[in-house]
Design a protein around this motif. Structure first.
Motif, PDB file in Angstrom:
ATOM      1  N   GLY A 293      76.440 -18.659 -42.628  1.00  0.00           N
ATOM      2  CA  GLY A 293      75.308 -18.350 -43.507  1.00  0.00           C
ATOM      3  C   GLY A 293      74.341 -18.988 -42.920  1.00  0.00           C
ATOM      4  O   GLY A 293      73.102 -18.210 -42.688  1.00  0.00           O
ATOM      5  N   GLN A 319      88.174 -17.870 -42.318  1.00  0.00           N
ATOM      6  CA  GLN A 319      87.397 -17.204 -43.111  1.00  0.00           C
ATOM      7  C   GLN A 319      87.171 -15.705 -42.941  1.00  0.00           C
ATOM      8  O   GLN A 319      86.034 -15.354 -42.485  1.00  0.00           O
ATOM      9  CB  GLN A 319      85.986 -18.030 -43.043  1.00  0.00           C
ATOM     10  CG  GLN A 319      85.268 -18.115 -41.689  1.00  0.00           C
ATOM     11  CD  GLN A 319      84.023 -18.992 -41.594  1.00  0.00           C
ATOM     12  OE1 GLN A 319      83.387 -18.842 -42.456  1.00  0.00           O
ATOM     13  NE2 GLN A 319      84.060 -19.723 -40.492  1.00  0.00           N
ATOM     14  N   THR A 322      84.406 -13.288 -44.698  1.00  0.00           N
ATOM     15  CA  THR A 322      83.100 -13.757 -44.209  1.00  0.00           C
ATOM     16  C   THR A 322      82.733 -13.567 -42.895  1.00  0.00           C
ATOM     17  O   THR A 322      81.585 -13.088 -42.227  1.00  0.00           O
ATOM     18  CB  THR A 322      82.863 -15.278 -44.496  1.00  0.00           C
ATOM     19  OG1 THR A 322      82.925 -15.454 -45.903  1.00  0.00           O
ATOM     20  CG2 THR A 322      81.441 -15.746 -43.984  1.00  0.00           C
ATOM     21  N   LYS A 325      82.310  -9.559 -42.086  1.00  0.00           N
ATOM     22  CA  LYS A 325      80.878  -9.283 -42.615  1.00  0.00           C
ATOM     23  C   LYS A 325      79.725  -9.780 -41.438  1.00  0.00           C
ATOM     24  O   LYS A 325      78.928  -8.830 -40.773  1.00  0.00           O
ATOM     25  CB  LYS A 325      80.594  -9.683 -43.829  1.00  0.00           C
ATOM     26  CG  LYS A 325      81.540  -8.876 -44.883  1.00  0.00           C
ATOM     27  CD  LYS A 325      81.109  -9.744 -46.118  1.00  0.00           C
ATOM     28  CE  LYS A 325      81.948  -9.102 -47.276  1.00  0.00           C
ATOM     29  NZ  LYS A 325      81.682  -9.990 -48.667  1.00  0.00           N
TER      30      LYS A 325
END
Length: 418
Positions: A293, A319, A322, A325
């Protein structure tokens, strides 16, 4: 009487084990402590109800899931992060062997990051380009110490007047010889020091001419700043990389001796912001793959920042939702890298991570795994995303790559079918 008492005293002293001569520099107490530790480690084997040491924890998964055996990448690859000096020490047999690995795995071009300004750059160019100029691009490095003494920062070249300007001119000349980029190692911020003993700051304005000239001559700067998040935490029971750090305690940067990880990353980002005409490659997912992020925020904020995943599929692969994406969203800003040359078995794990949706497989050929006691999952990227990450972005960003790829059909034999 004096002679007799002298003999008695001599006997008493030398009959004490603490007075016996030791082999090397190890005392009896140190040897005994080490033997005791080894004995204790041997008993912590988890067998017959005994406790288990994390150093020997190497479980075999009982999962029965689909496994895809990829022998090569499905399309040409440019590996933008390799070290052909520090890993091969200019051994020509090792180079020949790895070029064959490149052929088998569909790796068209590697970027070697080890051409330090001076004689090392000369030797590196001769080593890689004598027979394989079309397979390698070369980055140069700043020689911060010069002829100064390693333990006397006041004697280092970087503290002499005009150092940054002289380095900028040396970079210009290196580019004229065909060099494609500048590599900055993690010692910049964590190891190199000022004459007063303080660490050199990444965003010190003394170095601005170096970053500026890279933008002027059109080469990227690949910069390794800080290290994994766990390396800045106490080495205790809550540290997820305890096993690794217990083997390499010198890899820890926890404590007041070092800046915080956030301070280092922020200093690097200030340099990126100050030099918008220079492209910066954040090595190892900008060294923050644990927090995609925040990396997304950096990519949105700094259009001159791109990243690569060398030695970090271990983080991305735990992950997978995540990471998938993220990789798709920023497909135009990500290049492929391995921190190689890596064993062929490691390379095949990269193909498996990027190209399949396999579950729970190793990220390394080593057992136990070296960067955390976990397995990873594939992200099964679409072909158009793979093309960008595998080679298209590198051809756009790194000088010399596009020309080498244009000769791909005669450079890289078609991989055998799987």
């Amino acid at each position: 009487m004096n002679i007799r008492w002298s003999l008695i005293l001599f006997f008493l002293v030398w009959s004490s084990p603490s007075a016996w001569p030791q082999s090397g520099n190890e005392s009896t107490e140190g040897q005994t402590a080490r033997e005791s530790e080894n004995d204790e480690e041997a008993t912590l084997d988890g067998c017959d109800g005994r406790d288990l040491s994390v150093r020997t924890f190497d479980p075999v998964s009982q999962l029965k899931v689909e496994s895809t055996d990829l022998q090569h990448a499905q399309m040409p690859v440019v590996d933008v992060h390799t070290h052909f000096f520090y890993r091969t020490r200019h051994n020509r047999d090792a180079l020949d062997d790895f070029v064959e690995v490149m052929n088998r795995n569909n790796i068209a071009v590697c970027a070697s990051l080890d051409g330090k300004l001076g004689s090392q750059l000369d030797e590196h160019i001769e080593y890689l380009w004598d027979r394989y100029r079309d397979r390698f691009v070369i980055y140069t490095n700043v020689d911060w110490r010069g002829d100064g003494a390693n333990d006397e920062p006041a004697t280092w070249a970087c503290h002499r007047p005009g150092f940054a300007e002289r380095t900028a001119e040396a970079i210009r000349n290196a580019v004229k010889r065909g060099v494609s980029g500048l590599k900055i190692f993690k010692q910049f911020g964590l190891g190199y020091r000022n004459p007063d003993g303080s660490l050199i700051e990444i965003d010190d304005r003394r170095w601005d001419p170096i970053w500026a000239v890279c933008g002027e001559v059109g080469i990227p700067v690949i910069i390794h700043t800080a290290d994994p998040a766990a390396f800045f935490e106490p080495i205790d029971a809550r540290n997820e990389r305890w096993e690794e750090l217990s083997r390499h305690p010198d890899w820890s940067f926890y404590g007041d001796e070092y800046p915080s990880r956030l301070e280092l990353l922020n200093a690097r980002n200030r340099v990126i912001a100050r030099h918008p005409k220079t492209t910066f490659i954040g090595a190892h997912i900008a060294n923050n793959p644990e927090d995609l992020g925040t990396v997304s925020e950096w990519l949105d904020r700094y259009p001159n920042l791109v990243i690569e995943p060398a030695s970090r599929i271990s983080e991305l692969g735990r992950q997978p939702f995540t990471a998938r994406k993220f990789l798709i969203r920023y497909a135009d800003r990500i290049m492929f890298g391995t921190d190689g040359p890596q064993p062929e078995s490691r390379l095949r794990l990269y193909w498996r991570f990027f190209e399949t949706d396999d579950e729970y497989f190793p990220y390394s050929e080593k057992s136990p795994p070296p960067q955390g006691l976990w397995n990873i999952y594939g992200v099964d990227l679409p072909d158009d995303v793979l093309r960008k990450i595998y080679f298209e972005n590198a051809a756009r960003i790194i000088p010399g790559v596009r020309e080498r790829l244009s000769n791909l059909s005669k450079l890289v034999p078609k991989p055998p079918p799987t």
